[in-house]
Design a protein around this motif. Sequence first.
Motif, PDB file in Angstrom:
ATOM      1  N   ASN A  42       0.807  -1.190   0.000  1.00  0.00           N
ATOM      2  CA  ASN A  42       0.000   0.000   0.000  1.00  0.00           C
ATOM      3  C   ASN A  42       0.855   1.260   0.000  1.00  0.00           C
ATOM      4  N   THR A  47       0.227   2.910  -8.343  1.00  0.00           N
ATOM      5  CA  THR A  47      -0.787   3.681  -9.076  1.00  0.00           C
ATOM      6  C   THR A  47      -0.175   4.952  -9.659  1.00  0.00           C
ATOM      7  N   THR A  48       0.654   5.593  -8.889  1.00  0.00           N
ATOM      8  CA  THR A  48       1.304   6.822  -9.364  1.00  0.00           C
ATOM      9  C   THR A  48       2.144   6.543 -10.607  1.00  0.00           C
TER      10      THR A  48
HETATM   11  P1  ATP Z   1      -2.313   1.603  -3.474  1.00  0.00           P
HETATM   12  O1  ATP Z   1      -2.293   0.166  -3.794  1.00  0.00           O
HETATM   13  O2  ATP Z   1      -2.777   1.907  -2.082  1.00  0.00           O
HETATM   14  O3  ATP Z   1      -2.960   2.464  -4.522  1.00  0.00           O
HETATM   15  P2  ATP Z   1       0.158   2.421  -4.566  1.00  0.00           P
HETATM   16  O4  ATP Z   1       1.395   1.626  -4.503  1.00  0.00           O
HETATM   17  O5  ATP Z   1      -0.600   2.385  -5.829  1.00  0.00           O
HETATM   18  O6  ATP Z   1      -0.782   2.009  -3.407  1.00  0.00           O
HETATM   19  P3  ATP Z   1       0.087   5.253  -4.825  1.00  0.00           P
HETATM   20  O7  ATP Z   1      -1.399   5.298  -4.877  1.00  0.00           O
HETATM   21  O8  ATP Z   1       0.848   5.497  -6.043  1.00  0.00           O
HETATM   22  O9  ATP Z   1       0.565   3.877  -4.195  1.00  0.00           O
HETATM   23  O10 ATP Z   1       0.532   6.268  -3.701  1.00  0.00           O
HETATM   24  C1  ATP Z   1       1.881   6.514  -3.383  1.00  0.00           C
HETATM   25  C2  ATP Z   1       1.972   7.632  -2.346  1.00  0.00           C
HETATM   26  O11 ATP Z   1       1.504   8.837  -2.927  1.00  0.00           O
HETATM   27  C3  ATP Z   1       1.142   7.402  -1.110  1.00  0.00           C
HETATM   28  O12 ATP Z   1       1.898   7.814   0.002  1.00  0.00           O
HETATM   29  C4  ATP Z   1      -0.041   8.303  -1.301  1.00  0.00           C
HETATM   30  O13 ATP Z   1      -0.537   8.755  -0.068  1.00  0.00           O
HETATM   31  C5  ATP Z   1       0.530   9.442  -2.112  1.00  0.00           C
HETATM   32  N1  ATP Z   1      -0.488  10.053  -2.999  1.00  0.00           N
HETATM   33  C6  ATP Z   1      -1.214   9.405  -3.935  1.00  0.00           C
HETATM   34  N2  ATP Z   1      -2.035  10.257  -4.590  1.00  0.00           N
HETATM   35  C7  ATP Z   1      -1.806  11.480  -4.063  1.00  0.00           C
HETATM   36  C8  ATP Z   1      -2.322  12.787  -4.318  1.00  0.00           C
HETATM   37  N3  ATP Z   1      -3.239  12.995  -5.261  1.00  0.00           N
HETATM   38  N4  ATP Z   1      -1.863  13.800  -3.575  1.00  0.00           N
HETATM   39  C9  ATP Z   1      -0.914  13.593  -2.623  1.00  0.00           C
HETATM   40  N5  ATP Z   1      -0.378  12.403  -2.335  1.00  0.00           N
HETATM   41  C10 ATP Z   1      -0.813  11.350  -3.036  1.00  0.00           C
END
Ligand code: ATP
Length: 248
Positions: A42, A47-48
């Motif tokens: 998580n 996703t980013t």
């Molecule tokens: P998940 O499976 O929960 O989606 P992930 O590996 O895809 O996890 P991301 O969603 O890319 O992770 O998030 C990476 C980091 O960026 C996290 O700490 C999240 O809180 C932060 N984050 C994501 N979107 C935003 C946003 N729009 N503004 C600020 N911080 C963000």
Amino acid sequence: AQVETLLEVNNIEVIYNSVILVLKGVSLKVPKGGITALLGGNGAGKTTTLKAISNLLHSERGEVTKGSIKYRNDPVHKLDPAEMVKRGVVQVMEGRHCFEHLTIEENLLTGAYTRSDGKAAIARDLEMVYEYFPRLRERRKSQAGYTSGGEQQMCAIGRALMSRPETILLDEPSMGLAPQLVEQIFEIVKSVNENEGVTFLLAEQNTNVALRFAHYGYILESGRVVMDGPAADLRENQDVKEFYLGMS
Ligand code: ATP
């Protein structure tokens, strides 16, 4: 023979709201015709990374501030999302975004809106989607909002297929689904990959299932790639077993 690299992400940094550094230099390569998995817990940045590739960060106040993204060797990280779709890259968002008030079939047809190759071709592809997802055929007249989570996930993937993509970025297909359904969806992804030649980059927290279906994997931790390799090697790796596969 040398396999063509379709997508190349080179040392990208992503910052949200001008201050929060979330990706701290991520690099990866996606070979044509493969299934590549982006793994990690998580908040690791999966996703980013996908949104950076499909140019969907703007609406989130996110920005690629360093590095480059190339698709078929063309720099693409300044393009708008619609242009990425035209080039053959579509993202299936986490949480299976279907239009709740449209039927399953109407949802699928929205995936074809950028095409100009005529009704007959679109009808053929609709038939193709129904062959991969017999469940969607049964539910084609149902309003998407009243279908199950698994059906909505299938609908989201089916809709992506309706744009005849070269590459699908698939975000967390297993989310919230029972293990048997997860298995079913991955089996379908595998056969779409094998039969249609669609390239996949998929983000998954479910390391176990992802490494059984993917050919290659990247593991992200706090915005960095900490390990990568052929899926079979990662499955046998002691650290991966201990930290991601829940066994030692
Ligand atoms: P998940 O499976 O929960 O989606 P992930 O590996 O895809 O996890 P991301 O969603 O890319 O992770 O998030 C990476 C980091 O960026 C996290 O700490 C999240 O809180 C932060 N984050 C994501 N979107 C935003 C946003 N729009 N503004 C600020 N911080 C963000």
